[in-house]
Design an enzyme around this catalytic site. Structure first.
Site, PDB file in Angstrom:
ATOM      1  N   HIS A 194       1.666  -5.237 -19.151  1.00 17.55           N
ATOM      2  CA  HIS A 194       1.936  -3.921 -19.739  1.00 17.55           C
ATOM      3  C   HIS A 194       1.127  -3.715 -21.003  1.00 17.55           C
ATOM      4  CE1 HIS A 194       5.923  -3.908 -17.431  1.00 17.55           C
ATOM      5  NE2 HIS A 194       5.111  -3.141 -16.882  1.00 17.55           N
ATOM      6  N   GLU A 437       4.396   4.032  -0.811  1.00 17.28           N
ATOM      7  CA  GLU A 437       4.415   2.842  -1.669  1.00 17.28           C
ATOM      8  C   GLU A 437       5.266   1.728  -1.070  1.00 17.28           C
ATOM      9  OE1 GLU A 437       5.784   4.101  -5.551  1.00 17.28           O
ATOM     10  OE2 GLU A 437       7.299   5.421  -4.709  1.00 17.28           O
ATOM     11  N   ASP A 461       3.174   0.119  -6.701  1.00 16.64           N
ATOM     12  CA  ASP A 461       4.276  -0.461  -5.942  1.00 16.64           C
ATOM     13  C   ASP A 461       3.817  -0.979  -4.587  1.00 16.64           C
ATOM     14  OD1 ASP A 461       6.675  -0.487  -7.451  1.00 16.64           O
ATOM     15  OD2 ASP A 461       6.656   1.688  -7.432  1.00 16.64           O
ATOM     16  N   CYS A 508      -2.199   7.867  -6.724  1.00 19.09           N
ATOM     17  CA  CYS A 508      -1.838   8.041  -8.136  1.00 19.09           C
ATOM     18  C   CYS A 508      -1.431   6.740  -8.818  1.00 19.09           C
ATOM     19  CB  CYS A 508      -0.749   9.097  -8.272  1.00 19.09           C
ATOM     20  SG  CYS A 508       0.699   8.766  -7.262  1.00 19.09           S
TER      21      CYS A 508
HETATM   22  C1  PEP Z   1       2.932   3.669  -8.027  1.00 14.23           C
HETATM   23  O1  PEP Z   1       3.846   2.937  -7.643  1.00 14.23           O
HETATM   24  O2  PEP Z   1       1.719   3.431  -7.815  1.00 14.23           O
HETATM   25  C2  PEP Z   1       3.227   4.901  -8.789  1.00 14.23           C
HETATM   26  C3  PEP Z   1       2.297   5.777  -9.082  1.00 14.23           C
HETATM   27  O3  PEP Z   1       4.507   5.068  -9.211  1.00 14.23           O
HETATM   28  P1  PEP Z   1       5.150   4.317 -10.457  1.00 14.23           P
HETATM   29  O4  PEP Z   1       4.049   3.590 -11.181  1.00 14.23           O
HETATM   30  O5  PEP Z   1       5.814   5.378 -11.252  1.00 14.23           O
HETATM   31  O6  PEP Z   1       6.120   3.389  -9.790  1.00 14.23           O
HETATM   32 MG    MG Z   2       5.901   3.622  -7.676  1.00 10.67          MG
END
Ligand code: PEP
Ligand code: MG
Length: 576
Positions: A194, A437, A461, A508
């Site tokens: 992170h 995901e 994910d 994303c």
């Molecule tokens: C992902 O899992 O790639 C995503 C965009 O969602 P988050 O990072 O919010 O879990």
């Molecule tokens: Mg996610």
């Protein structure tokens, strides 16, 4: 004398500054007992330090932006709760008042006591909360020290300094960046942590795995942090400094050149148009998305609203947030993702089920929303009302099978009927999409395409579930890499299925905004990328150097690779 400490680049760039070593366990504690008349003033010092720590956390919240704000805010929430913990505060007061401990010694004693409690816990998550205790107590101790000596005040300033630490908590990194920190050298840690993600978002150069940094460096040593080469040079020579100045000139010229791309169309070298969307949560993200020429918002994480809120945000509060997002994008499409609480996303709203053995595989995302139809319907009504102000798409997180999408669609239909009864004029159509995901959703994507109007791939994910490797676990770097052949094949399968069904597919996850993966994603057929708006120009620039037809021609070779090392080697060849 000049020497070079090797490390791994976690965030690009160079910085020249003085070393500031942080060894949290090293704080000196005055163990002399307090005299009776010292007790009152010592309690005041303690409480003033606690207040400073609370204030620092409060200010930190205001400084963070984007997707990362969500992650860091989880730490901030946990830390703020600890600072207000009645038992902790009473224990501290008693140690000073009854035990005649000085504030620093009382903090250390409470830290040791709580750490022992957490260490004895069976649950690995709760055990890991010991780190939170350490970070909170260190923050109060630092506030306490700053009250006392000029030296500590200087320490707090951080202007012109490069932090040298074992690891650094994301919240501290954000705070120090705001105070003028130039870069970070960490002796452990990983490029996927992170903190590393945060450093990239803040534009702070960072090196991880610089093994001997804490033993070889001293406070105030002059260091040239060269994350580009993956090294930190102690006592740099005139030649090193000349190289640094050349880099600064290049970086400035590069910044000016990138700025000219803000209003340019996004095209590959051979002229193929690509859509660039923004992952946006705050007003600052939206403003940046507009000024950098995003084609819309590809991901708005609504859990962000729920995490900030004590309790549940009302329909009106949600409506205003969503409407302002839609207005802010001035007619460009906005993708609002329904609540994705659970797993690594802390729960301030009290919705997440307690006591799940494996929350990442538990009731999270749409699974959770469907358990609370009233809460979900409140969100759906707010989204529908906001959609009167501009084009909105709805994205459903953690979809596994079609019945979840069918259930969401039904709830939308019912909410729409209710709102119509109240004479609210709603747009005719609201596209409903599925996040891809969960591996089952990716493999069986054709079933979802029967019910979804569009797809958005969440590689953060998807990678963790395909690889059975926790996305936040630094120890699994060699497994959790987006170059894994199994992941590439799934991406290609999903993108291809979307194209054949004539439905849009965006991506994303973090890699959407990472130029190291742009060529790979283009090769796999992706033509919609969603990313933090700070990455938009870099990706647009990278795309302009890539030949779409050539990369697509190499897709089969990439998909035949057996190992992530082979994928990396192929991509390196393609980049030449
Ligand atoms: C992902 O899992 O790639 C995503 C965009 O969602 P988050 O990072 O919010 O879990
Ligand atoms: Mg996610």
């Amino acid at each position: 004398m000049r020497h070079v400490l090797p490390g791994t680049q976690a965030s690009r760039g160079m910085a020249l500054g003085r070393a500031r070593l942080v060894q949290p366990s090293r704080y000196a504690v005055d163990t002399r007992p307090l005299a009776e008349e010292e007790i009152g003033p010592e309690l005041e010092r303690l409480h003033s330090a606690l207040d400073t720590a609370r204030q620092e956390l409060h200010e930190l919240r205001g400084k963070l932006h984007g997707a990362l704000a969500r992650e860091v805010n989880e730490f901030i929430d946990a830390h703020s709760l600890l600072l207000d913990d009645a038992e902790l505060l009473r224990g501290l007061d008693d140690l000073v008042r009854i035990g005649h401990y000085r504030a620093g010694a009382a903090l250390k004693k409470q830290r040791d006591k709580l750490a022992a409690v957490f260490e004895a816990m069976d649950d690995p998550y709760l055990r890991s909360r010991k780190e939170d205790i350490d970070q909170v107590i260190a923050r109060v101790v630092s506030a306490l020290q700053r009250q006392t000596t000029a030296e500590e005040r200087k320490l707090a300033a951080r202007v012109g300094e490069i932090l040298v630490a074992d690891t650094i908590a994301p919240a501290d990194m954000a705070q120090l960046a705001g105070n003028g920190l130039l870069g970070v050298v960490a002796s452990s840690g990983s490029a996927y942590s992170h903190s590393a993600i945060l450093a990239r978002s803040l534009g702070l150069p960072m090196l991880v795995g610089a093994r001997d940094a804490l033993s070889l460096l001293h406070d105030d040593d002059l260091i040239l942090l060269d994350a580009e080469r993956g090294e930190a040079i102690v006592h740099p020579t005139a030649q090193d400094l000349a190289r640094y100045r050349a880099w600064q000139r290049e970086a400035a010229a590069e910044g000016r050149r990138l700025a000219t791309l803000a209003n340019a169309p996004t095209r590959t070298r051979d002229g193929v148009a690509i859509r660039l969307l923004a992952n946006a949560e705050t007003a600052a993200d939206v403003a940046l998305a507009r000024t950098r020429g995003a084609d819309g918002v590809g991901l708005y994480r609504t859990e962000f609203l729920f995490l900030r809120h004590k309790g549940l945000p009302s329909e009106d509060e949600q409506f205003i947030a969503y409407r302002d997002l839609v207005l802010g994008m001035g007619g460009l499409p906005v993708t609002i993702r329904t609540l994705d609480l659970g797993a690594d996303k802390a729960d301030a709203a009290g919705l997440v089920l307690r006591g799940e053995d494996n929350p990442a595989l538990g009731v999270r995302g749409v699974r959770l929303s469907l358990r609370y139809p009233a809460v979900f319907t409140t969100q759906i009504r707010a989204i529908l009302r906001a959609a009167c102000y501009g084009p909105v798409r709805v994205l459903v997180p953690m979809v596994t099978q079609p019945d979840e999408l069918i259930a969401v669609r039904t709830l939308f239909k019912l909410a729409r009927q209710d709102l119509k009864r109240d004479s609210i004029d709603l747009p005719e159509k609201l596209p409903l999409g599925a996040m891809i995901e969960v591996p089952a959703a990716a493999i069986n994507v054709r079933a979802l395409l029967e019910h979804a109007d569009f797809l958005a791939i969440g590689t953060n994910d998807l990678a963790q579930y395909v690889l059975a490797a926790d996305r936040g676990n630094d120890a699994l770097d060699n497994i959790y890499t987006p170059l894994q052949p199994a992941l590439l094949r799934l991406l290609s399968h999903v993108i291809g299925a979307g194209r054949r069904a004539g439905k849009s597919v965006s991506l994303c996850g973090e890699i959407g905004g990472d130029v190291n993966f742009t060529a790979m994603l283009l090769a796999l057929g992706l033509n919609e990328f969603s990313m933090h708006p700070s990455q938009l120009l870099l990706v647009r620039d990278r795309l302009a150097t890539l030949d779409h037809a050539t990369l697509r021609g190499h897709a089969t070779r990439l998909l035949r690779a057996f190992t992530h090392e082979q994928v990396a080697a192929l991509l390196a060849q393609l980049g030449e």
